[in-house]
Design a protein around this motif. Structure first.
Motif, PDB file in Angstrom:
ATOM      1  N   LYS A  64      -3.213   3.059 -11.279  1.00 50.23           N
ATOM      2  CA  LYS A  64      -3.654   2.325 -10.085  1.00 50.23           C
ATOM      3  C   LYS A  64      -4.297   1.001 -10.481  1.00 50.23           C
ATOM      4  O   LYS A  64      -4.096  -0.029  -9.824  1.00 50.23           O
ATOM      5  CB  LYS A  64      -4.639   3.181  -9.287  1.00 50.23           C
ATOM      6  CG  LYS A  64      -4.997   2.607  -7.926  1.00 50.23           C
ATOM      7  CD  LYS A  64      -5.864   3.580  -7.141  1.00 50.23           C
ATOM      8  CE  LYS A  64      -6.182   3.030  -5.753  1.00 50.23           C
ATOM      9  NZ  LYS A  64      -7.028   3.980  -4.973  1.00 50.23           N
TER      10      LYS A  64
ATOM     11  N   LYS B 281       0.809  -1.207   0.000  1.00 55.28           N
ATOM     12  CA  LYS B 281       0.000   0.000   0.000  1.00 55.28           C
ATOM     13  C   LYS B 281       0.848   1.264   0.000  1.00 55.28           C
ATOM     14  O   LYS B 281       0.641   2.168  -0.811  1.00 55.28           O
ATOM     15  CB  LYS B 281      -0.938  -0.002   1.209  1.00 55.28           C
ATOM     16  CG  LYS B 281      -1.899   1.171   1.222  1.00 55.28           C
ATOM     17  CD  LYS B 281      -2.876   1.069   2.377  1.00 55.28           C
ATOM     18  CE  LYS B 281      -3.838   2.256   2.373  1.00 55.28           C
ATOM     19  NZ  LYS B 281      -4.798   2.175   3.503  1.00 55.28           N
TER      20      LYS B 281
ATOM     21  N   GLU C 115       1.170   3.905  -3.122  1.00 49.52           N
ATOM     22  CA  GLU C 115       0.734   5.280  -2.885  1.00 49.52           C
ATOM     23  C   GLU C 115       1.850   6.269  -3.177  1.00 49.52           C
ATOM     24  O   GLU C 115       1.616   7.335  -3.753  1.00 49.52           O
ATOM     25  CB  GLU C 115       0.245   5.431  -1.442  1.00 49.52           C
ATOM     26  CG  GLU C 115      -1.098   4.752  -1.184  1.00 49.52           C
ATOM     27  CD  GLU C 115      -1.543   4.884   0.260  1.00 49.52           C
ATOM     28  OE1 GLU C 115      -0.726   5.339   1.092  1.00 49.52           O
ATOM     29  OE2 GLU C 115      -2.696   4.534   0.556  1.00 49.52           O
TER      30      GLU C 115
END
Length: 287
Positions: free
Chosen positions: A47, A15, A19
């Protein structure tokens, strides 16, 4: 040979690393003056890719391209490909660039408001006293302006007779306001005591939005018994282009006025609409 680029090294780091990668890409896009809408669309595509494959490699990019072709329309596929190409470029992986898919150019225009329906709608709006939307549709049909550009028009532009639009690559496109439209619009603006600022305001005094215009046009289709398939903002831009090419014939000038990057995009207006083609076939074919 294309080297692999791993965006994630472990599931635990997934994650935060993804990000960070997206944040870096956002910075890259904004540094290159991409519009907010382009930034949003490109980030979504990246993404999506990273959620499916995690590692940037030639094989994974080809798999993603196949995935897109199975699930989306060609225009969307090419948009996502552009996004991934831009992403790999930001990572200096230029050899990973994917080729666009070919989109066959249509030989006809679909869902274009006819001149008769355009004139009918104008008369209906005048009769009902709705001069705001009378000028909304007239500006779109008489200038070829996009709805996103229409809402930026100010009284000062009307007085001047044109509005300059600056693109993200610092190119200037001039939108001309014909004299007949300018004279009528200035008369209306004097009547409503509008001497400066945005021309098209809602009841709260704020500039109307493209979404608001689309919604109002849908209401007109019901109110005035018009085909909803042909009454939408871009339809009036098509109407302008059709009328211009029929009256002038200068496709190069039309391409400049419309702000097309390629004249090939403008060539569609050399063809008749699907409705016109159908009418002609019905009239001449009797065998």
């Amino acid at each position: 040979m294309v080297k692999e680029y791993a965006v994630t090294s472990s599931e635990a780091e997934n994650k935060s690393v993804v990000e960070q990668s997206l944040d870096d890409f956002r910075d890259y896009l904004e540094f290159n003056n991409m519009s907010s809408n382009t930034v949003h669309v490109y980030l979504f595509a990246v993404k999506q890719f990273l959620g499916l494959y995690h590692v940037i490699s030639h094989d994974n990019l080809m798999l993603y391209k196949c995935y897109l072709m199975e699930h989306y329309k060609p225009q969307t596929v090419n948009l996502r490909i552009r996004a991934l190409n831009c992403y790999t470029e930001s990572l200096q992986l230029s050899s990973s660039k994917m080729l666009m898919i070919r989109v066959q150019q249509k030989t006809f225009l679909e869902n274009v408001i006819s001149q008769a329906d355009y004139e009918y709608l104008k008369k209906c709006l005048i009769r009902s006293g709705n001069m705001l939307y009378y000028f909304v549709i007239r500006f779109m049909a008489a200038t070829g302006v996009r709805v996103s550009e229409l809402v930026q028009i100010k009284v000062e532009h009307v007085k001047r007779g044109y509005m300059d639009i600056y693109s993200k690559d610092n190119k200037i496109r001039r939108i001309y306001i014909p004299k007949s439209l300018r004279d009528d619009a200035l008369k209306w603006l004097r009547q409503i005591d509008r001497v400066s600022g945005y021309v098209f305001l809602n009841r709260y005094g704020d500039p109307i939005t493209p979404a608001g215009i689309r919604g109002q046009l849908k209401k007109f289709t019901v109110l005035y018994d018009l085909d909803p398939k042909v009454v939408y903002p871009h339809s009036f831009r098509h109407r302008f282009a059709k009328n211009f090419i029929e009256c002038c014939g200068d496709i190069s000038m039309l391409s400049d006025i419309l702000g097309h990057e390629s004249i090939e995009t403008t060539r569609i207006y050399l063809h008749r609409s699907s409705t016109e083609q159908k009418q002609i076939v019905n009239q001449i074919v009797n065998w």
